[in-house]
Enzyme design. Structure first.
Site, PDB file in Angstrom:
ATOM      1  N   GLU A  49      -4.763   6.563  -8.037  1.00 21.12           N
ATOM      2  CA  GLU A  49      -5.139   7.291  -6.818  1.00 21.12           C
ATOM      3  C   GLU A  49      -4.156   8.402  -6.450  1.00 21.12           C
ATOM      4  O   GLU A  49      -4.524   9.369  -5.802  1.00 21.12           O
ATOM      5  CB  GLU A  49      -5.314   6.328  -5.644  1.00 21.12           C
ATOM      6  N   PHE A 111      -8.624  -9.485   2.292  1.00 21.16           N
ATOM      7  CA  PHE A 111      -8.366  -9.042   0.925  1.00 21.16           C
ATOM      8  C   PHE A 111      -8.415  -7.514   0.862  1.00 21.16           C
ATOM      9  O   PHE A 111      -9.348  -6.899   1.368  1.00 21.16           O
ATOM     10  CB  PHE A 111      -9.398  -9.655  -0.028  1.00 21.16           C
ATOM     11  N   LYS A 161     -16.216  -0.885   5.538  1.00 19.17           N
ATOM     12  CA  LYS A 161     -17.396  -1.089   4.695  1.00 19.17           C
ATOM     13  C   LYS A 161     -18.689  -1.181   5.521  1.00 19.17           C
ATOM     14  O   LYS A 161     -19.704  -0.587   5.169  1.00 19.17           O
ATOM     15  CB  LYS A 161     -17.210  -2.360   3.869  1.00 19.17           C
ATOM     16  N   MET A 475      17.585  17.526 -13.622  1.00 19.22           N
ATOM     17  CA  MET A 475      18.148  18.098 -12.399  1.00 19.22           C
ATOM     18  C   MET A 475      19.217  17.183 -11.807  1.00 19.22           C
ATOM     19  O   MET A 475      20.260  17.635 -11.355  1.00 19.22           O
ATOM     20  CB  MET A 475      17.040  18.374 -11.372  1.00 19.22           C
TER      21      MET A 475
END
Lengths: 561, 162
Positions: A49, A111, A161, A475
């Site tokens: 994601e 959940f 949902k 770096m």
């Protein structure tokens, strides 16, 4: 008409002009995915994601539209946080839609439940938890409006949902009206007149432009302004491309790894016109010493950016494009006199800085990373969209690839987020299928979102990845070399995959150059391939980025090669 | 730079999470909150938040701008200075030994407070006033013995023009 929340959502997304969504499904968004499948909106299935948000970010920057991503509740949502924070720091318009557990379970530690609205409150422009389906269309409209207006930024909409499932009577959307949100686009004319007066009298003026110029699509106005007034231009990392780097007025980038002349100009100028910037500490160095001799004009749409880090003489709240337009008209009515004569001494000084301390490296028998970028610039004629990871690769890209157009340099500037480049390149390639899109990466940061190789190959996105492989987290190693007596704590990458084989395993093309004479061949072959390509350049291990201003030092005190 | 005390009063959307946005802004940016006071206004969709904060001038400017930037903040005013009325209320539970009772009642009388609960060994005093009055009464009651105290924090409104 009776519609479910998910169906309504699709209608509103279409209304907002959404044609692409980057996402990853899960239990809480199954209903939304079920509807999405029936529309002609293109869904790009990422592999993590975080990649979805960076891709939406890259898409937004390359297209100038709002980027959209869709993720599930719990881990799906928490995985977006880094991407959201990066978009927030760089003011990129992204709408993140996350699923949530059903409303009756919220607060029960259900959940895959997480309070994502609470988590992302400080790193979004605004966010919403939709508590009933009736509110859904209005909130989605608002989310897009907020994301793209004023100072843009990410907006998250969390949809339980049951809210997505429920059938309601839907009568269409109405125009967004927010009594508490009203960005100031039009600048104060008196302040602009004062600015014009300062320009008239300035002996050593410079322009300092930033990402705001790109976001407000004001590059043409900026270029007109600089040329008309013959004021040299520097930009922040985020502003690269806002002004053509091939123009004689170009000073190079300002800041910790800015050019010698840009930083010296900041110290010596008597007028600093800053446009669409926020004076990040990587730009200013020690703030007391920053532009100490100058009157500072600051144009920005976000009032909080003004006087946050640097005191200014003329604050101007307004849109960069509108402000520059006004300013250009004001300048038209002023007699600036023989401007090239007026600037002669200043330009001579700048030339001297440029000639004595140019960006430089010496290419011997090991590939120099700068040389790879130099060649890349040459072979692509400066026309590619370049994304970067974060660290040395990012700074070399900024220094050695010269950008003439906005929207062609896509980097995680504010957050400095490793793993940004590959997903952002995917987003940019989706937005601009006919453009050459290149991710300039290090061997460290490419591994942070390497899984998105699968996404690029699945959708036949011919993204080119240039790895400057020095075997270090370069770096940090550089800082350790300079400020920690070469104690390289955990910066040596003792084991890395074979990037050529890795590319092949993903179904992409893998190429490698180990010697300087191979650089051009590998680049030519890689760039001309229709496939997703990883080009692995084995470069000088302990090369450092110069100039460098040590953190907290004045911007004019640079370490040079 | 010297620190100044400022009172910000803002109208905000009366929605869940709005207070968290305001308070989160203070903690996230390292601003400080001296007192905070929130309740609904006559308009049920709007609440008023009053925040007292202390910072130097540039930070005060940032605080005001940052609060203004929050989407749910409808309007914000800096109520510092004489153009506004400021009040605070406190409930003070004091020890009331027999030889102190008269003294306590005298203080209550002078400060125009109310005794709202009385017992064998204690009084609870309700007091309303500005900062100076609060300080003064607390100074007087302290030697007698303050057991508990609850304060609302400062609330403030601009005076209306005549």
């Amino acid at each position: 008409m009776k519609l479910t929340g998910a169906q309504i959502m699709m209608q509103v997304l279409k209304e907002e002009g959404v044609d692409t969504i980057f996402g990853f499904p899960g239990g809480a968004v199954i209903d939304i995915y079920d509807e999405l499948e029936r529309t002609d909106i293109r869904h790009i299935l990422v592999r993590h994601e975080q990649g979805a948000v960076h891709a939406a970010d890259g898409y937004a920057r390359a297209s100038g539209k709002v980027g959209v991503c869709l993720v599930t509740s719990g881990p799906g949502a928490t995985n977006t946080v880094t991407g959201i924070a990066s978009a927030y720091m760089d003011s990129i318009p992204v709408v993140i839609i996350s699923g949530q557990v059903p409303t009756h379970l919220i607060g029960n530690d259900a959940f895959q439940e997480v309070d994502i609205v609470g988590i992302t409150r400080p790193c979004t422009k605004h966010n919403y938890l939709v508590s009933q389906t009736e509110d859904l269309p209005g909130i989605i409209k608002e989310a897009f409006y907020l994301a793209r207006s004023g100072r843009p930024g990410p907006v998250l909409v969390d949809i339980p949902k049951d809210v997505a499932n429920k059938n309601i009577d839907f009568k269409g959307t109405t125009k967004v009206k927010l009594k508490s949100y009203n960005p100031t686009y039009d600048p104060n004319t008196r302040q602009l007149k004062k600015t014009a007066k300062l320009i008239e009298n300035a002996k050593r003026p410079i322009i300092f432009a930033g990402g705001g110029v790109i976001l407000s699509k004001a590059s043409a106005e900026l270029t007109e302004f600089a040329r008309k007034t013959q004021i040299p231009v520097t930009t922040s990392l985020m502003g690269l491309g806002a002004f053509p780097a091939t123009d004689p007025l170009w000073l190079g980038m300002i800041g910790m790894h800015g050019t010698y002349r840009a930083n010296m100009c900041t110290g010596a100028c008597d007028l600093l016109i800053s446009i669409g910037v926020r004076f990040d500490d990587r730009v200013t160095g020690k703030t007391d010493a920053f532009a100490a001799q100058a009157k500072i004009v600051h144009i920005d749409i976000d009032p909080t950016s003004i006087r946050k880090n640097i005191p200014v003489s003329i604050p101007i709240v307004g849109d960069c494009k509108i402000s520059l337009n006004h300013l250009n008209r004001l300048i038209d009515n002023i007699d600036l006199g023989d401007i090239s004569k007026k600037r002669e001494k200043w330009f001579n000084q700048i030339d001297q800085w440029k000639n004595t301390k140019p960006l430089a490296y010496i290419q011997k028998d090991v590939i120099k990373p700068q040389y790879v970028i130099d060649k890349l610039y040459e072979l692509t004629e400066g026309k590619a969209i370049v994304t970067t990871e974060v660290g040395q690769n990012q700074m070399w890209a900024a220094q050695y690839y010269h950008f003439d157009q906005p929207g062609h340099f896509i980097t995680s500037g504010g957050l400095g987020c490793m793993g940004f480049g590959l997903p952002a390149a995917i987003g940019a390639q989706v937005a601009c299928p006919d453009k050459l899109v290149i991710d300039i990466a290090g061997d460290g940061s490419i591994q942070m979102n390497i899984q998105e190789m699968a996404t690029a190959v699945q959708y036949s996105l011919p993204v080119k990845i240039v790895i400057l492989n020095n075997g270090y987290l370069g770096m940090v190693r550089q800082w350790q070399e300079l400020f920690y007596k070469k104690r390289y704590a955990s910066t040596l990458i003792e084991h890395a995959p074979d990037f050529v084989k890795l590319a092949e395993a993903y179904g992409a093309l893998g190429l490698r150059a180990t010697r300087p004479e191979e650089v051009e061949t590998v680049l030519s072959e890689g760039l001309s391939s229709p496939k997703t390509v990883i080009m692995d350049f084995i470069v000088e291990k302990e090369e450092s980025v110069y100039p460098m201003v040590p953190a907290g030092a004045p911007i004019t005190e640079m370490l040079l090669v | 730079m010297t620190e100044e005390k400022h009172i910000f009063s803002m109208l905000v959307d009366n929605q869940p999470g709005v207070l968290s946005r305001v308070v989160g802004l203070f903690s996230g940016r390292g601003f400080n909150i001296e007192s905070l006071c929130v309740a609904e206004t006559m308009e049920p969709l709007v609440s008023r938040i009053t925040i007292v904060t202390k910072a130097n001038r540039p930070v005060i400017e940032q605080i005001e701008k940052q609060l203004n930037k929050l989407i749910n903040v409808i309007k914000i005013r800096d109520l510092t200075g004489p153009k506004s009325v400021k009040r605070e209320m406190a409930l003070i539970c004091v020890q009331a030994r027999a030889d102190h009772k008269a003294e306590i009642l005298r203080i209550v009388d002078i400060f125009r407070c109310k005794i709202v609960d009385a017992g064998m060994k204690h009084y609870i005093i309700e007091v309303t006033g500005d900062e100076g009055k609060m300080k003064a009464i607390l100074n007087l009651l302290k030697p007698i013995g303050i057991k508990k105290i609850a304060r609302t924090g400062i609330m403030s409104l601009f005076r209306e023009p005549n």
